[in-house]
Design a protein around this motif. Structure first.
Motif, PDB file in Angstrom:
ATOM      1  N   LEU A  59       3.469   1.628   1.618  1.00 30.19           N
ATOM      2  CA  LEU A  59       3.798   2.635   2.832  1.00 30.19           C
ATOM      3  C   LEU A  59       2.704   3.781   2.947  1.00 30.19           C
ATOM      4  N   SER A  60       2.325   4.567   1.832  1.00 29.17           N
ATOM      5  CA  SER A  60       1.129   5.436   1.917  1.00 29.17           C
ATOM      6  C   SER A  60       0.009   5.006   2.541  1.00 29.17           C
ATOM      7  N   LEU A  61      -0.291   3.857   2.035  1.00 29.02           N
ATOM      8  CA  LEU A  61      -1.778   3.277   2.664  1.00 29.02           C
ATOM      9  C   LEU A  61      -1.675   3.271   4.084  1.00 29.02           C
ATOM     10  N   GLU A  62      -0.342   2.497   4.507  1.00 33.46           N
ATOM     11  CA  GLU A  62      -0.146   2.246   5.926  1.00 33.46           C
ATOM     12  C   GLU A  62      -0.060   3.597   6.716  1.00 33.46           C
ATOM     13  N   LEU A  63       0.411   4.644   6.169  1.00 33.25           N
ATOM     14  CA  LEU A  63       0.561   5.966   6.755  1.00 33.25           C
ATOM     15  C   LEU A  63      -0.765   6.548   6.972  1.00 33.25           C
ATOM     16  N   MET A  64      -1.678   6.358   5.976  1.00 32.30           N
ATOM     17  CA  MET A  64      -3.208   6.764   6.150  1.00 32.30           C
ATOM     18  C   MET A  64      -4.104   5.929   7.095  1.00 32.30           C
ATOM     19  N   ALA A  70      -2.705  -2.066   2.498  1.00 31.68           N
ATOM     20  CA  ALA A  70      -1.601  -1.829   2.449  1.00 31.68           C
ATOM     21  C   ALA A  70      -0.770  -3.214   2.690  1.00 31.68           C
ATOM     22  N   ARG A  71      -1.255  -4.059   3.651  1.00 35.58           N
ATOM     23  CA  ARG A  71      -0.505  -5.424   3.525  1.00 35.58           C
ATOM     24  C   ARG A  71      -0.780  -6.374   2.356  1.00 35.58           C
TER      25      ARG A  71
END
Length: 96
Positions: A59-64, A70-71
């Motif tokens: 989730l944090s990688l997706e938000l960045m 992230a996937r």
């Protein structure tokens, strides 16, 4: 009087005995027993914790904005949970 739609319903009420599994290729090897013994030493909640951590990191990688990592990390959740279930089954039922 209600008619049964399934003509084989009376046959399905019989009790069947399962045949014993006697084939040598279905027996567990010593390597499998060793893996199950070592896996039983890991606490089951560690797999749940690891899967929750991978969800949070994903989730944090997706938000960045880093969607590929992230996937990739998000795809770890299911295998970690399956390993936790397997670990719990090995602990409860033992090697069979």
């Amino acid at each position: 009087m209600s008619l049964d739609v399934n003509p084989a319903s009376a046959e399905s009420k019989r009790e069947y005995e399962l045949p014993p599994v006697l084939r040598a290729e279905h027996a567990d090897s010593s390597f499998t027993r060793l893996l199950e013994q070592q896996a039983a030493k890991i606490p089951s909640h560690m797999f749940l914790f690891a899967s929750l951590c991978s969800m949070g990191v994903s989730l944090s990688l997706e938000l960045m904005g880093r969607t590929q990592p992230a996937r990739f990390i998000g795809s770890w959740v299911s295998p970690l949970l399956v390993m936790g279930v397997y670990n719990k089954l090995v602990k409860l039922l033992g090697p069979r």
